[in-house]
Design a protein around this motif. Structure first.
Motif, PDB file in Angstrom:
ATOM      1  N   ALA A  82      -4.981 -11.151  -8.075  1.00  0.00           N
ATOM      2  CA  ALA A  82      -5.119 -11.105  -6.621  1.00  0.00           C
ATOM      3  C   ALA A  82      -4.842 -12.503  -6.076  1.00  0.00           C
ATOM      4  O   ALA A  82      -5.413 -13.482  -6.552  1.00  0.00           O
ATOM      5  CB  ALA A  82      -6.523 -10.657  -6.230  1.00  0.00           C
ATOM      6  N   ILE A  83      -3.967 -12.584  -5.099  1.00  0.00           N
ATOM      7  CA  ILE A  83      -3.614 -13.880  -4.514  1.00  0.00           C
ATOM      8  C   ILE A  83      -3.967 -13.855  -3.031  1.00  0.00           C
ATOM      9  O   ILE A  83      -3.538 -12.972  -2.289  1.00  0.00           O
ATOM     10  CB  ILE A  83      -2.124 -14.188  -4.707  1.00  0.00           C
ATOM     11  CG1 ILE A  83      -1.809 -14.248  -6.207  1.00  0.00           C
ATOM     12  CG2 ILE A  83      -1.746 -15.499  -4.023  1.00  0.00           C
ATOM     13  CD1 ILE A  83      -0.358 -14.462  -6.526  1.00  0.00           C
TER      14      ILE A  83
ATOM     15  N   ASN B 182      -7.238  -5.548   3.565  1.00  0.00           N
ATOM     16  CA  ASN B 182      -5.894  -5.766   3.055  1.00  0.00           C
ATOM     17  C   ASN B 182      -5.868  -6.971   2.127  1.00  0.00           C
ATOM     18  O   ASN B 182      -6.563  -7.955   2.367  1.00  0.00           O
ATOM     19  CB  ASN B 182      -4.909  -5.992   4.199  1.00  0.00           C
ATOM     20  CG  ASN B 182      -4.679  -4.736   5.006  1.00  0.00           C
ATOM     21  OD1 ASN B 182      -5.027  -3.634   4.587  1.00  0.00           O
ATOM     22  ND2 ASN B 182      -4.091  -4.888   6.180  1.00  0.00           N
ATOM     23  N   CYS B 183      -5.074  -6.880   1.092  1.00  0.00           N
ATOM     24  CA  CYS B 183      -4.872  -8.003   0.180  1.00  0.00           C
ATOM     25  C   CYS B 183      -3.552  -8.687   0.528  1.00  0.00           C
ATOM     26  O   CYS B 183      -2.560  -8.011   0.786  1.00  0.00           O
ATOM     27  CB  CYS B 183      -4.839  -7.531  -1.267  1.00  0.00           C
ATOM     28  SG  CYS B 183      -6.447  -7.008  -1.899  1.00  0.00           S
ATOM     29  N   ASP B 184      -3.555  -9.996   0.505  1.00  0.00           N
ATOM     30  CA  ASP B 184      -2.319 -10.720   0.795  1.00  0.00           C
ATOM     31  C   ASP B 184      -1.261 -10.379  -0.254  1.00  0.00           C
ATOM     32  O   ASP B 184      -0.156  -9.969   0.078  1.00  0.00           O
ATOM     33  CB  ASP B 184      -2.586 -12.229   0.828  1.00  0.00           C
ATOM     34  CG  ASP B 184      -3.469 -12.614   2.001  1.00  0.00           C
ATOM     35  OD1 ASP B 184      -3.253 -12.075   3.101  1.00  0.00           O
ATOM     36  OD2 ASP B 184      -4.384 -13.431   1.816  1.00  0.00           O
TER      37      ASP B 184
ATOM     38  N   GLY C 182       4.782  -5.376 -10.910  1.00  0.00           N
ATOM     39  CA  GLY C 182       4.839  -4.912  -9.532  1.00  0.00           C
ATOM     40  C   GLY C 182       4.264  -5.969  -8.604  1.00  0.00           C
ATOM     41  O   GLY C 182       3.352  -6.715  -8.976  1.00  0.00           O
ATOM     42  N   LEU C 183       4.794  -6.054  -7.412  1.00  0.00           N
ATOM     43  CA  LEU C 183       4.333  -7.015  -6.412  1.00  0.00           C
ATOM     44  C   LEU C 183       4.058  -6.278  -5.111  1.00  0.00           C
ATOM     45  O   LEU C 183       4.934  -5.578  -4.597  1.00  0.00           O
ATOM     46  CB  LEU C 183       5.393  -8.105  -6.205  1.00  0.00           C
ATOM     47  CG  LEU C 183       5.111  -9.162  -5.144  1.00  0.00           C
ATOM     48  CD1 LEU C 183       3.830  -9.937  -5.468  1.00  0.00           C
ATOM     49  CD2 LEU C 183       6.297 -10.119  -5.016  1.00  0.00           C
ATOM     50  N   PHE C 184       2.830  -6.435  -4.597  1.00  0.00           N
ATOM     51  CA  PHE C 184       2.416  -5.730  -3.387  1.00  0.00           C
ATOM     52  C   PHE C 184       1.919  -6.754  -2.368  1.00  0.00           C
ATOM     53  O   PHE C 184       1.116  -7.631  -2.686  1.00  0.00           O
ATOM     54  CB  PHE C 184       1.324  -4.709  -3.726  1.00  0.00           C
ATOM     55  CG  PHE C 184       1.791  -3.638  -4.668  1.00  0.00           C
ATOM     56  CD1 PHE C 184       2.294  -2.443  -4.178  1.00  0.00           C
ATOM     57  CD2 PHE C 184       1.764  -3.843  -6.037  1.00  0.00           C
ATOM     58  CE1 PHE C 184       2.754  -1.468  -5.041  1.00  0.00           C
ATOM     59  CE2 PHE C 184       2.224  -2.871  -6.916  1.00  0.00           C
ATOM     60  CZ  PHE C 184       2.719  -1.670  -6.418  1.00  0.00           C
TER      61      PHE C 184
ATOM     62  N   LEU D  84       6.211   1.672  -5.894  1.00  0.00           N
ATOM     63  CA  LEU D  84       5.838   2.720  -4.952  1.00  0.00           C
ATOM     64  C   LEU D  84       4.344   2.994  -4.961  1.00  0.00           C
ATOM     65  O   LEU D  84       3.786   3.459  -3.955  1.00  0.00           O
ATOM     66  CB  LEU D  84       6.597   4.013  -5.277  1.00  0.00           C
ATOM     67  CG  LEU D  84       8.116   3.946  -5.123  1.00  0.00           C
ATOM     68  CD1 LEU D  84       8.752   5.256  -5.555  1.00  0.00           C
ATOM     69  CD2 LEU D  84       8.482   3.614  -3.685  1.00  0.00           C
ATOM     70  N   MET D  85       3.687   2.694  -6.083  1.00  0.00           N
ATOM     71  CA  MET D  85       2.264   2.992  -6.207  1.00  0.00           C
ATOM     72  C   MET D  85       1.592   1.901  -7.036  1.00  0.00           C
ATOM     73  O   MET D  85       2.103   1.510  -8.086  1.00  0.00           O
ATOM     74  CB  MET D  85       2.063   4.357  -6.872  1.00  0.00           C
ATOM     75  CG  MET D  85       0.614   4.786  -6.974  1.00  0.00           C
ATOM     76  SD  MET D  85       0.461   6.473  -7.625  1.00  0.00           S
ATOM     77  CE  MET D  85       1.131   6.260  -9.291  1.00  0.00           C
TER      78      MET D  85
END
Length: 202
Positions: free
Chosen positions: A117-118, A97-99, A79-81, A109-110
């Motif tokens: 973490a990037i 917020n995380c980049d 997954g990519l957020f 979706l979740m």
């Protein structure tokens, strides 16, 4: 206090971490060949992103396509957020917020099982963004523990300004920082390190 308020000194002191500087930490990791599509996208996008010279342009036009390519190379099993709120512990300052967050789950979706973490370097300053990256990596660990995965003691992080990438690994209370910098000409290696991090995180 938010992720962006931490620097290496404050995050290590607050959470009792030890820093281990290493060179070529990922030298043994095999490269991953990008598609011709990514090569073409970067060829077009980099010129525009560097011309605009903003964090936003580098993030959306360079970093995002690389991570989308990673997801495709891994058969869409991750997954990519992008830019989501990742408030984990307000009292400890692990909010904001995380980049980018990469998870081992294919769900889009979740967020579940984040492992990488990037952080996009603000004002192109990669070193100054190491502290926020460590804070997000700690939040990833706490999040996973809260989701019933207490064995997730290793996770990874990266700081990039689009052109330059630095990688980190958190093992128990030691934060390992690779002093080697990787550039867009090393995109095969960047993809390889990211893929390896997903496979190695437990």
């Amino acid at each position: 206090m938010t992720y962006r308020d931490f620097n290496l000194k404050t995050v290590t002191q607050k959470f009792g971490l030890t820093i281990s500087d290493r060179i070529n930490m990922f030298s043994a990791v095999p490269e991953l060949e990008p598609s011709s599509l990514l090569v073409e996208i970067l060829k077009e996008n980099v010129v525009i992103a560097l011309g605009s010279n903003t964090d936003k342009s580098r993030s959306s036009m360079i970093t995002a396509p690389i991570l989308i390519e990673l997801r495709k190379l891994l058969n869409h099993q991750i997954g990519l957020f992008y830019g989501i709120d990742f408030t984990v512990d307000a009292e400890k300052g692990l909010i904001g917020n995380c980049d980018f967050l990469i998870s081992r789950s294919s769900s889009l979706l979740m967020l579940t099982e984040p492992v990488i973490a990037i952080v996009e370097a603000q004002n192109e300053d990669v070193n100054a963004s190491l502290g926020p990256c460590v804070a997000e990596m700690l939040a990833v660990r706490i999040f996973n523990e809260g989701e019933g995965n207490p064995n997730a003691t290793i996770n990874y992080g990266a700081v990039t300004n689009g052109q330059t990438w630095r990688f980190l690994r958190l093992k128990e209370q030691v934060i390992e920082i690779d002093l080697t910098e990787y550039y867009l000409t090393d995109v095969n290696k960047i993809l390889g390190i990211l893929a390896s991090a997903i496979q190695q995180a437990i």
